[in-house]
Design a protein around this motif. Structure first.
Motif, PDB file in Angstrom:
ATOM      1  N   GLU A 167       0.880  21.434  18.816  1.00 48.09           N
ATOM      2  CA  GLU A 167       0.946  21.974  17.476  1.00 48.09           C
ATOM      3  C   GLU A 167       2.214  21.580  16.742  1.00 48.09           C
ATOM      4  O   GLU A 167       2.376  21.178  15.658  1.00 48.09           O
ATOM      5  N   HIS A 168       3.284  21.857  17.500  1.00 49.72           N
ATOM      6  CA  HIS A 168       4.847  21.508  16.813  1.00 49.72           C
ATOM      7  C   HIS A 168       4.815  20.062  16.677  1.00 49.72           C
ATOM      8  O   HIS A 168       5.699  19.641  15.803  1.00 49.72           O
ATOM      9  N   THR A 227      -0.879  23.380  24.357  1.00 43.49           N
ATOM     10  CA  THR A 227      -1.431  23.696  23.054  1.00 43.49           C
ATOM     11  C   THR A 227      -0.318  23.999  22.018  1.00 43.49           C
ATOM     12  O   THR A 227      -0.250  23.002  20.805  1.00 43.49           O
ATOM     13  N   THR A 228       0.565  24.820  22.259  1.00 46.70           N
ATOM     14  CA  THR A 228       1.635  25.146  21.398  1.00 46.70           C
ATOM     15  C   THR A 228       2.535  23.926  20.998  1.00 46.70           C
ATOM     16  O   THR A 228       2.893  23.997  19.854  1.00 46.70           O
ATOM     17  N   TRP A 236      12.048  21.752  16.648  1.00 41.05           N
ATOM     18  CA  TRP A 236      11.425  22.926  17.497  1.00 41.05           C
ATOM     19  C   TRP A 236      12.094  22.803  19.053  1.00 41.05           C
ATOM     20  O   TRP A 236      12.475  21.761  19.635  1.00 41.05           O
ATOM     21  N   GLU A 265      -1.547  26.413  29.177  1.00 38.45           N
ATOM     22  CA  GLU A 265      -2.053  26.742  27.843  1.00 38.45           C
ATOM     23  C   GLU A 265      -0.693  26.451  26.801  1.00 38.45           C
ATOM     24  O   GLU A 265      -0.666  26.397  25.539  1.00 38.45           O
ATOM     25  N   LYS A 266       0.296  26.317  27.357  1.00 40.62           N
ATOM     26  CA  LYS A 266       1.701  26.169  26.518  1.00 40.62           C
ATOM     27  C   LYS A 266       1.505  24.640  25.923  1.00 40.62           C
ATOM     28  O   LYS A 266       2.105  24.441  24.950  1.00 40.62           O
TER      29      LYS A 266
END
Length: 125
Positions: free
Chosen positions: A43-44, A39-40, A58, A36-37
């Motif tokens: 996004e970045h 997806t984050t 980031w 699931e990480k």
């Protein structure tokens, strides 16, 4: 960047080309059990692309490896990487490079790597 994903009894395992081995180690240790990480992180990556040409940075700090993004490059580095050099003196003109501890690639190549990982996971779940 060349990569391959395999499904073993221990889960999904990534392998990368020699210059990018640290990306495989990062994925296997920091992400494989927490997909699931991704997806984050994606996004970045989108935010990096949208920010260009303005700077955007980031970092995703993991237990063993950390990931650093900016508007055009991605670096993954073992958290213990600097400790390797504490006791090592290099002669002039020589540099130390540990392909399993640090690697760089372009933002778009890294995005493709993560998307391929997500696709591979969907085929086995």
């Amino acid at each position: 960047m060349e990569y391959q994903f395999t499904h073993t009894m221990h889960g999904v395992v990534a392998k990368c080309s020699m210059d990018h081995e640290a990306f495989a180690h990062w994925l296997n240790t920091e992400i494989a059990n927490k997909p699931e990480k991704v997806t984050t992180i994606l996004e970045h990556i989108t935010q990096c692309k949208q920010a260009f040409p303005n700077p955007y940075e980031w970092a995703f700090e993991g237990k063993e490896f950390s990931l650093y993004l900016d508007t055009d490059e991605v670096m993954v580095k073992a958290n213990s990487f600097e400790a390797i050099f504490d006791d090592v003196e290099m002669e002039d003109g020589f540099s130390f490079y540990d392909q399993e501890s640090i690697a760089f690639c372009g933002l778009e190549d890294f995005e493709k790597f993560l998307l391929a990982f997500q696709t591979f996971l969907r085929t086995y779940h």
